[in-house]
Design an enzyme around this catalytic site. Structure first.
Site, PDB file in Angstrom:
ATOM      1  N   GLU A 192       3.023  13.726  -3.801  1.00  0.00           N
ATOM      2  CA  GLU A 192       2.125  13.659  -2.653  1.00  0.00           C
ATOM      3  C   GLU A 192       2.587  14.667  -1.597  1.00  0.00           C
ATOM      4  O   GLU A 192       3.661  14.525  -1.019  1.00  0.00           O
ATOM      5  CB  GLU A 192       2.153  12.237  -2.091  1.00  0.00           C
ATOM      6  CG  GLU A 192       1.114  11.932  -1.049  1.00  0.00           C
ATOM      7  CD  GLU A 192       1.128  10.459  -0.655  1.00  0.00           C
ATOM      8  OE1 GLU A 192       0.090   9.969  -0.206  1.00  0.00           O
ATOM      9  OE2 GLU A 192       2.182   9.803  -0.798  1.00  0.00           O
TER      10      GLU A 192
ATOM     11  N   CYS B 179      -2.443   8.841   2.993  1.00  0.00           N
ATOM     12  CA  CYS B 179      -2.236   8.443   1.601  1.00  0.00           C
ATOM     13  C   CYS B 179      -3.495   8.647   0.774  1.00  0.00           C
ATOM     14  O   CYS B 179      -3.432   8.753  -0.445  1.00  0.00           O
ATOM     15  CB  CYS B 179      -1.773   6.992   1.538  1.00  0.00           C
ATOM     16  SG  CYS B 179      -2.881   5.841   2.356  1.00  0.00           S
TER      17      CYS B 179
ATOM     18  N   GLU C 185       0.889  -1.165   0.000  1.00  0.00           N
ATOM     19  CA  GLU C 185       0.000   0.000   0.000  1.00  0.00           C
ATOM     20  C   GLU C 185       0.914   1.199   0.000  1.00  0.00           C
ATOM     21  O   GLU C 185       1.498   1.554   1.020  1.00  0.00           O
ATOM     22  CB  GLU C 185      -0.917  -0.033   1.230  1.00  0.00           C
ATOM     23  CG  GLU C 185      -2.108   0.898   1.103  1.00  0.00           C
ATOM     24  CD  GLU C 185      -1.834   2.268   1.674  1.00  0.00           C
ATOM     25  OE1 GLU C 185      -1.496   3.170   0.852  1.00  0.00           O
ATOM     26  OE2 GLU C 185      -1.926   2.458   2.892  1.00  0.00           O
TER      27      GLU C 185
END
Length: 494
Positions: free
Chosen positions: A398, A301, A267
């Site tokens: 990100e 995330c 992940e």
């Protein structure tokens, strides 16, 4: 057992249910590292040392594998109902200590106490969900096409699992891996993030008290994870790797796991688009945007990073988002009324500053925030950056912080293309009162999860995971259980 007492309940200083362990959990005991080395744990709100934890080396990583191997056969043979009962006891153990655990999370992670309370409930839910799933590991029985034999399929525990978790959700990322591993009958070694190990250590002690047998769950903290994790992954007894963290580290771990052909669940990073069509209810959009962007102060995330807003509603959206984010109280997570806590460390602040500066240099407008405040603590204010130009780094990287980058679009095809213009594919958000259009757009966005007209996508009962550079496999739901199982086929003559 080394332990920290004064931070057992950081808000009021009263004793917690037990002293928080600060050593390594290997087999039946909490043990100091053989080298005597320790890792200092900082409070992000004031940059002060909370305590220190034992710092494992390669030998202790292998000792954890030994302990997991010694417990493996008995745990795999434990009846599913018994495993389920233990997992349910873990759920109740966490919920009984929800406030205490939330204060601990807020202290070592920096997040607002309200966010930490939500994390504890979410984390505990994985124990309850997989307590229910543990008794539903069913196989298959069918006939071969020729009719000559029956096809019997059984699901067996995959084996010892190495679980590596990040700092942003120190309780939830641990239980999301531990719970399905134990439900499937696997033993495991958890390596929590070195910034936030105390929560994992406290949860491990709750699990021990709930009846998890010795050696089934082992915890190792280390400041040098590369050699330690490599040694574990090259031990032939280890058959599963589950990692949550950056894509860069995920690639390294996949290469390590490939040497022994270890089943790997990843992940990894996200860069979630948030699409707003001009027929959407603006009040609903803003409520969803606040959750999708500001949950955990953007250190998630699944956080919405790129807000693509149709031109007809764009200006109104920017104005309302500035009002809502500007009204948020920033401060230490444990302070009354805090809604935006500290970032995890100085490196996180540096990254946010760099991305915002690049966007501004390329022509973006700072509509709110955009500057690091002076003083102690790793704080960055809720910020809105509008008119973000193509090519800006913040659209490809990100941000992992409380910064919303807003870009206008004209038609659905443009919005879909912009949403997919990234190597990541974890989560996305779509707002439109035309449900048919929203679902059609959702199907075309290249990601593993889409929230339609809501700002929260995570659920223990749903498969969590991404596509492209955002990962492999799924966590949560029944899918997460199967990640820790091997399907064994037996041909039976008839």
């Amino acid at each position: 057992m080394s332990a920290v007492n004064s931070y057992a309940t950081p808000q009021d200083g009263q004793p917690g249910p037990f002293a928080i362990p600060t050593d390594l959990l290997i087999g039946s005991a909490w043990l100091p590292s053989t080298t005597g080395k320790r890792i200092d744990i900082l409070d992000p709100a004031n940059e002060q040392v909370i305590t220190s934890v034992a710092d494992a080396d390669v030998s202790e990583g292998i000792a954890a594998v030994d302990a997991a191997a010694a417990a493996a056969a008995a745990w795999a043979a434990t009846p599913p109902r018994k495993r389920a009962d233990i997992l349910l006891a873990c759920f109740h153990g966490m919920m009984e200590q929800q406030e205490w655990l939330a204060q601990l999370i807020s202290t070592e992670n920096g997040k607002a106490l309200s966010d930490a309370r939500g994390e504890v409930a979410y984390a505990a839910e994985f124990f309850r969900w997989y307590a229910e799933e543990a008794v539903r590991i069913t196989g298959d029985l069918g006939m071969s096409p020729s009719g000559a034999n029956r096809i019997l399929v059984q699901y067996q525990p995959i084996g010892i699992a190495l679980l590596i978790t990040p700092w942003n959700f120190p309780a939830a990322m641990a239980t999301r891996k531990i719970a399905p591993a134990l439900a499937a009958g696997c033993t495991c070694i958890l390596k929590p993030a070195e910034e936030t190990p105390l929560t994992a250590l406290a949860v491990a002690e709750i699990m021990r008290r709930a009846g998890v047998p010795d050696g089934v769950v082992n915890i190792i903290n280390t400041s040098d994870p590369g050699p330690v994790c490599s040694a574990i992954l090259h031990d032939p007894r280890v058959r599963k790797l589950s990692f949550t963290g950056s894509t860069e580290v995920g690639r390294i771990l996949l290469r390590e796991a490939a040497d022994s052909v270890i089943s790997s669940s990843m992940e990894l990073g996200g860069n979630a688009p948030f699409l707003v069509f001009d027929d959407a209810n603006l009040d609903d959009v803003i409520e969803g945007a606040m959750v999708a962007k500001m949950r955990n102060a953007g250190e998630a995330c699944t956080a919405a990073n790129r807000f693509y807003v149709q031109r007809g509603i764009h200006d109104a959206f920017v104005a309302k988002l500035v009002d809502r984010m500007g009204a948020m109280k920033m401060g230490p997570g444990l302070s009354d009324g805090t809604q935006c806590g500290a970032m995890i460390n100085r490196a996180a602040i540096d990254k946010i500053e760099s991305l915002v500066a690049d966007a501004v240099n390329r022509g973006a407008t700072v509509a709110l925030g955009g500057e690091t405040p002076a003083g102690a603590g790793f704080f960055y204010p809720p910020s809105v950056i509008s008119n973000v130009q193509p090519g800006s780094e913040i659209l490809q990287t990100e941000v992992f912080g409380p910064v919303a980058a807003i870009i206008p679009f004209d038609d659905p095809e443009e919005a879909i293309a912009l949403a997919n213009a990234t190597e990541y594919g974890l989560a996305a958000y779509v707002y439109s009162d035309n449900l048919k259009r929203a679902l059609q757009v959702a199907e075309r966005i290249e990601c593993g999860m889409v929230a339609v007209n809501r700002g929260l996508v995570s659920d223990a009962a749903a498969p969590f995971g991404g596509v492209k550079q955002s990962g492999l496999g799924r966590e949560g739901a029944h899918h997460g259980l199967l990640e820790y199982c091997e399907a064994k086929y037996i041909a039976v003559s008839w």
